[in-house]
Design a protein around this motif. Structure first.
Motif, mmCIF file in Angstrom:
data_model
loop_
_atom_site.group_PDB
_atom_site.id
_atom_site.type_symbol
_atom_site.label_atom_id
_atom_site.label_comp_id
_atom_site.label_asym_id
_atom_site.label_seq_id
_atom_site.Cartn_x
_atom_site.Cartn_y
_atom_site.Cartn_z
ATOM 1 N N ASN A 35 -44.116 -46.987 30.791
ATOM 2 C CA ASN A 35 -44.040 -46.064 29.665
ATOM 3 C C ASN A 35 -42.965 -45.008 29.942
ATOM 4 O O ASN A 35 -43.067 -44.269 30.918
ATOM 5 C CB ASN A 35 -45.396 -45.391 29.456
ATOM 6 N N PRO A 36 -41.934 -44.931 29.100
ATOM 7 C CA PRO A 36 -40.898 -43.919 29.329
ATOM 8 C C PRO A 36 -41.433 -42.524 29.032
ATOM 9 O O PRO A 36 -42.296 -42.342 28.179
ATOM 10 C CB PRO A 36 -39.792 -44.308 28.353
ATOM 11 N N THR A 63 -38.449 -47.306 17.477
ATOM 12 C CA THR A 63 -38.625 -48.129 18.662
ATOM 13 C C THR A 63 -39.928 -47.678 19.299
ATOM 14 O O THR A 63 -40.080 -46.515 19.658
ATOM 15 C CB THR A 63 -37.462 -47.952 19.645
ATOM 16 N N LEU A 64 -40.875 -48.610 19.423
ATOM 17 C CA LEU A 64 -42.210 -48.282 19.901
ATOM 18 C C LEU A 64 -42.462 -48.928 21.255
ATOM 19 O O LEU A 64 -41.962 -50.014 21.540
ATOM 20 C CB LEU A 64 -43.267 -48.781 18.909
ATOM 21 N N TRP A 65 -43.265 -48.267 22.078
ATOM 22 C CA TRP A 65 -43.727 -48.825 23.342
ATOM 23 C C TRP A 65 -45.209 -49.091 23.198
ATOM 24 O O TRP A 65 -46.012 -48.167 23.072
ATOM 25 C CB TRP A 65 -43.471 -47.855 24.482
ATOM 26 N N TYR A 69 -44.550 -53.318 26.233
ATOM 27 C CA TYR A 69 -43.462 -54.015 25.542
ATOM 28 C C TYR A 69 -42.911 -53.121 24.434
ATOM 29 O O TYR A 69 -43.627 -52.320 23.846
ATOM 30 C CB TYR A 69 -43.971 -55.330 24.934
ATOM 31 N N THR A 70 -41.619 -53.280 24.161
ATOM 32 C CA THR A 70 -41.003 -52.512 23.083
ATOM 33 C C THR A 70 -41.017 -53.330 21.800
ATOM 34 O O THR A 70 -40.887 -54.555 21.816
ATOM 35 C CB THR A 70 -39.553 -52.127 23.432
ATOM 36 N N GLU A 71 -41.177 -52.616 20.698
ATOM 37 C CA GLU A 71 -41.233 -53.242 19.386
ATOM 38 C C GLU A 71 -40.443 -52.362 18.428
ATOM 39 O O GLU A 71 -40.424 -51.142 18.558
ATOM 40 C CB GLU A 71 -42.698 -53.336 18.945
ATOM 41 N N ILE A 72 -39.785 -52.983 17.460
ATOM 42 C CA ILE A 72 -38.983 -52.250 16.479
ATOM 43 C C ILE A 72 -39.630 -52.398 15.110
ATOM 44 O O ILE A 72 -39.952 -53.505 14.685
ATOM 45 C CB ILE A 72 -37.538 -52.759 16.468
ATOM 46 N N VAL A 73 -39.823 -51.250 14.438
ATOM 47 C CA VAL A 73 -40.405 -51.226 13.099
ATOM 48 C C VAL A 73 -39.448 -50.466 12.195
ATOM 49 O O VAL A 73 -39.009 -49.370 12.527
ATOM 50 C CB VAL A 73 -41.793 -50.541 13.109
#
Length: 111
Positions: A35-36, A63-65, A69-73
């Motif tokens: 987690n950044p 950009t979600l963590w 994993y990262t996910e883009i919405v």
């Protein structure tokens, strides 16, 4: 002296489905990230970008963590709920997506 077959004894249970599942699990674990840490200045920049996008109805890319994993919405910010700490996005296909404020690691506004 012990006569061991070495790796031969394990080849019988390595069926192709098991091998692909193990490779898939290893690949998923290899892409997992920590987690950044988002400091106060980045959080203020995110808030400013979101307010700007809401004012002029610009689309936003979050950009979600989520769980490593990262996910883009992508979508337009429809509503900000400060009590439950999430955003409601109206996506281009008409669906409504909910984005938690704690999961955001990046915000990009498209003008």
């Amino acid at each position: 002296m012990i006569k061991d077959r070495g790796t031969k004894k394990w080849t019988s249970i390595m069926i192709p489905e098991l091998i692909t599942d193990l490779q898939h699990a290893f690949y998923e674990d290899a892409n997992r990230t920590d987690n950044p840490i988002i400091d106060e200045y980045q959080q203020a920049e995110f808030d400013e970008s979101i307010c700007y996008a809401m004012e002029y109805n610009y689309p936003v890319e979050f950009t979600l963590w989520i769980k490593g994993y990262t996910e883009i919405v992508k979508g337009n910010v429809h509503f900000v709920d400060y009590i439950q700490k999430h955003f409601r996005l109206k996506q281009s296909n008409g669906d409504l997506a909910i984005v938690k404020m704690n999961d955001i690691i990046g915000v990009k506004v498209y003008e």
